[in-house]
Design an enzyme around this catalytic site. Structure first.
Site, PDB file in Angstrom:
ATOM      1  N   TYR A  21      27.180 -16.150 -32.994  1.00  0.00           N
ATOM      2  CA  TYR A  21      27.286 -17.317 -32.125  1.00  0.00           C
ATOM      3  C   TYR A  21      26.067 -18.227 -32.329  1.00  0.00           C
ATOM      4  O   TYR A  21      26.200 -19.449 -32.485  1.00  0.00           O
ATOM      5  CB  TYR A  21      27.408 -16.879 -30.660  1.00  0.00           C
ATOM      6  CG  TYR A  21      27.346 -18.018 -29.675  1.00  0.00           C
ATOM      7  CD1 TYR A  21      28.347 -18.980 -29.620  1.00  0.00           C
ATOM      8  CD2 TYR A  21      26.266 -18.145 -28.803  1.00  0.00           C
ATOM      9  CE1 TYR A  21      28.275 -20.041 -28.724  1.00  0.00           C
ATOM     10  CE2 TYR A  21      26.200 -19.196 -27.907  1.00  0.00           C
ATOM     11  CZ  TYR A  21      27.199 -20.132 -27.871  1.00  0.00           C
ATOM     12  OH  TYR A  21      27.127 -21.186 -26.994  1.00  0.00           O
ATOM     13  N   GLU A  43      31.626 -22.334 -20.277  1.00  0.00           N
ATOM     14  CA  GLU A  43      30.357 -22.331 -19.533  1.00  0.00           C
ATOM     15  C   GLU A  43      30.636 -22.177 -18.041  1.00  0.00           C
ATOM     16  O   GLU A  43      29.918 -21.480 -17.334  1.00  0.00           O
ATOM     17  CB  GLU A  43      29.546 -23.594 -19.811  1.00  0.00           C
ATOM     18  CG  GLU A  43      28.957 -23.684 -21.208  1.00  0.00           C
ATOM     19  CD  GLU A  43      27.844 -22.693 -21.503  1.00  0.00           C
ATOM     20  OE1 GLU A  43      27.331 -22.024 -20.577  1.00  0.00           O
ATOM     21  OE2 GLU A  43      27.471 -22.584 -22.685  1.00  0.00           O
ATOM     22  N   TRP A  51      26.603 -14.619 -20.514  1.00  0.00           N
ATOM     23  CA  TRP A  51      27.297 -15.323 -21.586  1.00  0.00           C
ATOM     24  C   TRP A  51      27.962 -14.314 -22.511  1.00  0.00           C
ATOM     25  O   TRP A  51      29.026 -14.580 -23.076  1.00  0.00           O
ATOM     26  CB  TRP A  51      26.321 -16.222 -22.338  1.00  0.00           C
ATOM     27  CG  TRP A  51      26.995 -17.034 -23.401  1.00  0.00           C
ATOM     28  CD1 TRP A  51      26.741 -16.999 -24.742  1.00  0.00           C
ATOM     29  CD2 TRP A  51      28.045 -18.005 -23.229  1.00  0.00           C
ATOM     30  NE1 TRP A  51      27.555 -17.880 -25.406  1.00  0.00           N
ATOM     31  CE2 TRP A  51      28.366 -18.505 -24.497  1.00  0.00           C
ATOM     32  CE3 TRP A  51      28.739 -18.484 -22.120  1.00  0.00           C
ATOM     33  CZ2 TRP A  51      29.354 -19.477 -24.702  1.00  0.00           C
ATOM     34  CZ3 TRP A  51      29.721 -19.442 -22.325  1.00  0.00           C
ATOM     35  CH2 TRP A  51      30.022 -19.922 -23.596  1.00  0.00           C
TER      36      TRP A  51
END
Length: 191
Positions: A21, A43, A51
């Site tokens: 990522y 988000e 996350w």
């Protein structure tokens, strides 16, 4: 002689999912509307969670939400919300699921008004990334800024949900509106 390890921002060294990522997406300027919409919704899904949790469910989200096709998502009804609430592959929070539907409607309105979501969202940074210079760790990296405050306020006014200032700043980092890579990170934009 072994391969030389890339120096990355410390948070991304936890495992391969984070590294991929970081290396392929985080902090890379994104101007593709569908990706910008996906990241805003993801988000928001992260609120109160890590996350990493969202990243592990990302492919499930793409399948569950019609590959982030906002026109389809905007038409979801209560029956579809109930179906999504049963989907173990996503975060099953009714408010977060409904926020994606509302965000799709608001996103489509922004596209209509500005010609693209990209033109609208990047206007908060004058259409070019803000490059910050942090030496190590995440010390000194803010959780929010005056720009993320303004973005949050405007998104909320337009009907978006789960777009508080902290979420907006994380979004800005994720989509490359802000370059918060550490100075020694291989992805840091060099002068």
């Amino acid at each position: 002689m072994g391969a030389i390890e890339k120096v990355r921002c410390h948070w991304s060294n936890k495992d391969k999912l984070y590294q991929d990522y970081h290396d392929k997406e985080w902090g890379t300027p994104s101007h593709e509307d569908k990706h910008l919409f996906e990241m805003l919704c993801l988000e928001g899904a992260q609120a109160g969670l890590s996350w990493y949790t969202v990243l592990t469910k990302r492919e499930n989200y793409r399948k569950a939400f019609d590959n982030w096709d906002a026109k389809k998502i905007a038409k979801y009804d209560d029956e579809k919300v109930e179906e999504l609430m049963q989907n173990e592959g996503i975060i099953r929070n009714r408010l977060k699921i409904k926020s994606v539907i509302g965000n799709a409607k608001a996103y489509l309105a922004v596209q209509k008004e500005f010609g693209s979501f990209d033109k609208y969202i990047w206007s908060f940074v004058n259409h070019k990334p803000i490059v910050n210079h942090y030496r190590s760790g995440m010390a000194g990296v803010p959780a929010k800024t005056a720009i993320s405050d303004a973005m949050s306020k405007d998104l909320l006014k337009r009907g978006f949900k789960f777009v508080g200032s902290t979420i907006c700043y994380a979004y800005m980092q994720a989509t490359g509106m802000v370059d918060d890579h550490m100075e020694d990170c291989w992805k840091k934009k060099k002068k």
